[in-house]
Design an enzyme around this catalytic site. Structure first.
Site, PDB file in Angstrom:
ATOM      1  N   HIS A  55       1.255   1.777   9.480  1.00 14.71           N
ATOM      2  CA  HIS A  55      -0.235   2.466   8.612  1.00 14.71           C
ATOM      3  C   HIS A  55      -1.278   0.500   9.080  1.00 14.71           C
ATOM      4  O   HIS A  55      -0.215  -0.008   8.968  1.00 14.71           O
ATOM      5  CB  HIS A  55       0.483   2.974   8.019  1.00 14.71           C
ATOM      6  N   HIS A 100      -0.519   5.511   1.993  1.00 16.51           N
ATOM      7  CA  HIS A 100      -1.225   5.423   3.025  1.00 16.51           C
ATOM      8  C   HIS A 100       0.356   5.663   3.233  1.00 16.51           C
ATOM      9  O   HIS A 100       1.311   6.620   3.108  1.00 16.51           O
ATOM     10  CB  HIS A 100      -1.153   4.250   3.669  1.00 16.51           C
ATOM     11  N   ASP A 140       9.069   4.368   2.749  1.00 17.26           N
ATOM     12  CA  ASP A 140       8.239   3.285   3.731  1.00 17.26           C
ATOM     13  C   ASP A 140       8.640   2.269   4.447  1.00 17.26           C
ATOM     14  O   ASP A 140       8.595   2.337   5.562  1.00 17.26           O
ATOM     15  CB  ASP A 140       7.563   2.800   2.308  1.00 17.26           C
ATOM     16  N   THR A 150      -0.486  -1.498   1.979  1.00 23.89           N
ATOM     17  CA  THR A 150      -0.283  -0.773   0.598  1.00 23.89           C
ATOM     18  C   THR A 150      -0.629  -1.842  -0.194  1.00 23.89           C
ATOM     19  O   THR A 150      -0.874  -0.690  -1.122  1.00 23.89           O
ATOM     20  CB  THR A 150       1.634  -1.781   0.780  1.00 23.89           C
TER      21      THR A 150
HETATM   22  P1  AMP Z   1       3.524  -2.661   3.779  1.00 24.43           P
HETATM   23  O1  AMP Z   1       3.976  -4.167   4.690  1.00 24.43           O
HETATM   24  O2  AMP Z   1       2.648  -2.302   3.469  1.00 24.43           O
HETATM   25  O3  AMP Z   1       4.515  -1.812   4.291  1.00 24.43           O
HETATM   26  O4  AMP Z   1       4.289  -3.554   2.193  1.00 24.43           O
HETATM   27  C1  AMP Z   1       5.245  -2.108   1.481  1.00 24.43           C
HETATM   28  C2  AMP Z   1       6.210  -3.680   0.837  1.00 24.43           C
HETATM   29  O5  AMP Z   1       5.782  -4.735   0.586  1.00 24.43           O
HETATM   30  C3  AMP Z   1       7.498  -2.889   0.127  1.00 24.43           C
HETATM   31  O6  AMP Z   1       8.844  -2.379   1.415  1.00 24.43           O
HETATM   32  C4  AMP Z   1       7.958  -3.800  -0.661  1.00 24.43           C
HETATM   33  O7  AMP Z   1       8.464  -5.195  -0.212  1.00 24.43           O
HETATM   34  C5  AMP Z   1       6.176  -4.805  -0.695  1.00 24.43           C
HETATM   35  N1  AMP Z   1       6.020  -4.770  -2.231  1.00 24.43           N
HETATM   36  C6  AMP Z   1       5.490  -3.941  -2.714  1.00 24.43           C
HETATM   37  N2  AMP Z   1       5.266  -3.707  -3.832  1.00 24.43           N
HETATM   38  C7  AMP Z   1       5.299  -5.200  -4.443  1.00 24.43           C
HETATM   39  C8  AMP Z   1       4.836  -5.952  -5.564  1.00 24.43           C
HETATM   40  N3  AMP Z   1       4.986  -5.254  -6.290  1.00 24.43           N
HETATM   41  N4  AMP Z   1       5.138  -7.084  -5.142  1.00 24.43           N
HETATM   42  C9  AMP Z   1       5.719  -7.928  -3.790  1.00 24.43           C
HETATM   43  N5  AMP Z   1       5.811  -6.906  -2.861  1.00 24.43           N
HETATM   44  C10 AMP Z   1       5.831  -5.469  -2.814  1.00 24.43           C
HETATM   45 ZN    ZN Z   2       2.407   0.799   1.795  1.00 22.43          ZN
HETATM   46 ZN    ZN Z   3       4.553   0.027   4.776  1.00 20.41          ZN
END
Ligand code: AMP
Ligand code: ZN
Ligand code: ZN
Length: 422
Positions: free
Chosen positions: A360, A259, A213, A81
């Site tokens: 991912h 992604h 997601d 992300t």
């Molecule tokens: P991932 O672990 O790569 O799936 O990241 C997705 C998660 O990133 C989301 O579910 C959010 O909890 C977190 N997220 C997204 N945008 C932000 C942001 N601007 N600041 C902090 N956390 C975020």
């Molecule tokens: Zn993401």
């Molecule tokens: Zn994710």
């Protein structure tokens, strides 16, 4: 000539001057004051795979794709992300923009770890995001969440309490990310910004949705509950479109994902502590890839245990990562990268319970990691694009905002030549 925010501001100023009096012989063209220039809205639907559009639950997104441009977009490696959201708004790959992972260490800050809540500009300062470029050019911006949008980019945080930040730039209006602000509030926040008087109305906006997601992680990409999350987001996109129409606000919408998502199972786990002796290594991240340090004196043993032909994964020294991943020169990348086959994951310990879901982070060329891209609005001609790398979104945004071409970026936006209205 494209009707850009900068042109709109100039035209409005001219009309207001004419209305204000002075030697005007003809009546002031009042209607021109009310004509709104298109704004640019960058929408991120985290983890939205392009093939989710084929599930029959996305009338609004599919309608935009049919009227505008759509393509499967390749994320940058790692397909996570934070690295990809920063690539989308800087035009640089993670190896160059410095957000190389969701969790990172930096040899220059040995006592700190970057996580998704880190807003110290130190971690973000290698590149200006599009909203900083826009603000510098006099284009007003507002962000309803985006990784890095709460950071004073270019600033410096003092070491001592209360750690004040000096310098740096944020969007003119921004909101601190909070998952409990629901999707309806996010859409209404964007519409409320656009309801403002022209003087303080943004011309570039972002909005970010995390629910697709989250469902993809919890249930897997093929699960009906993930399809339900997709359907729900589509309704919110419908609300955004209806709100814009009600406001008479034309918009160029650029709708992206960071992604895709692939199915996982605890049956497909690569257990690091079974590959390497305790005390010989340390992992910074595990999951679809693992970032590892061999502890002093154990370098040769760790490399021998990991390198070469292995089932379901491959490991490299950071200097030997395949060039197509564009990854391995940044000091924040650990010395060893292990990348699992799609659907397999690294963990420190064996799973304690059976679990299926999604994740991912794998090879960015894997079809399951492909990301949604839809562009629709007066700047775009309808059509299909070939698959392209997400570094090209940033130059597209610059073009939409009337900013000059930026040099030294990884993306050049050439993929959009011929599909934009003149
Ligand atoms: P991932 O672990 O790569 O799936 O990241 C997705 C998660 O990133 C989301 O579910 C959010 O909890 C977190 N997220 C997204 N945008 C932000 C942001 N601007 N600041 C902090 N956390 C975020
Ligand atoms: Zn993401
Ligand atoms: Zn994710």
């Amino acid at each position: 000539m494209r009707w850009t925010p900068k042109l709109a501001a100039a035209a409005l100023a001219a009309v207001l001057q004419a209305c204000a009096g002075g030697p005007v012989s003809a009546p002031a063209p009042i209607a021109a004051v009310e004509t709104k220039a298109p704004v640019t809205i960058l929408v991120s639907i985290d983890g939205f795979r392009p093939d989710y559009l084929e599930r029959g639950v996305t009338p609004n997104l599919s309608g935009l794709a049919a009227k505008g441009l759509a393509a499967p977009m390749r994320p940058s490696f790692p397909s996570k992300t934070f690295p990809n959201h920063w690539t989308l708004v800087t035009g640089l790959r993670p190896d160059r923009h410095g957000i190389t992972a969701n969790k990172m260490e930096d040899p220059a800050r040995p006592d700190e770890t970057f996580t998704m809540s880190t807003d110290d500009p130190f971690w973000w300062n290698a590149a200006d995001p599009i909203w900083v470029d826009a603000e510098k050019a006099g284009v007003r911006t507002a962000t309803m969440f985006w990784p890095g949008s709460n950071v004073a980019v270019g600033g410096e945080r003092a070491k001592d309490w209360p750690n004040p930040i000096t310098g740096g730039a944020r969007p003119r209006d921004w909101a601190q990310f909070n998952m409990i602000i629901d999707n309806g509030q996010r859409v209404n926040g964007v519409l409320d910004w656009l309801r403002r008087p022209a003087r303080i109305r943004p011309a570039f906006l972002t909005v970010y949705f995390d629910t697709v997601d989250t469902a993809g992680h919890d249930f897997g990409p093929g699960d009906p509950r993930t399809t339900q999350a997709v359907a729900d987001i589509d309704k919110h996109i419908g609300d955004l479109l209806a709100g814009l129409a009600e406001l008479g606000q034309p918009a160029n919408l650029v709708i992206v994902a960071d992604h895709g998502m692939a199915a996982t199972s605890s049956d497909r786990t690569i257990v690091l502590s079974q590959l390497l002796p305790a005390g010989s290594y340390r992992s910074v991240e595990t999951g679809p890839y693992a970032g590892l340090f061999a502890l002093p004196g154990h370098e040769a043993g760790v490399e021998k245990a990991l390198f070469g032909e292995r089932s379901h994964y491959h490991c490299w020294r950071k200097s030997e990562i395949p060039a197509r991943l564009h990854y391995g020169s940044h000091p924040r990348i650990p010395p060893i990268l292990c990348l699992a086959e799609v659907g397999w994951q690294f963990a420190e310990k064996p799973p304690t319970a059976r679990k299926e879901g999604g994740n991912h982070g794998w090879d960015n060329a894997a079809p399951e990691m492909a990301a949604l891209f839809i562009a629709s609005g007066p700047a775009f001609r309808p059509g299909k694009l070939p698959a392209f790398d997400n570094v090209h979104v940033y130059p597209l945004l610059r073009d939409l905002l009337g900013l000059p071409v930026a040099r030294g970026k990884d993306g050049d936006g050439a993929v959009f030549k011929g599909v934009m209205t003149p």
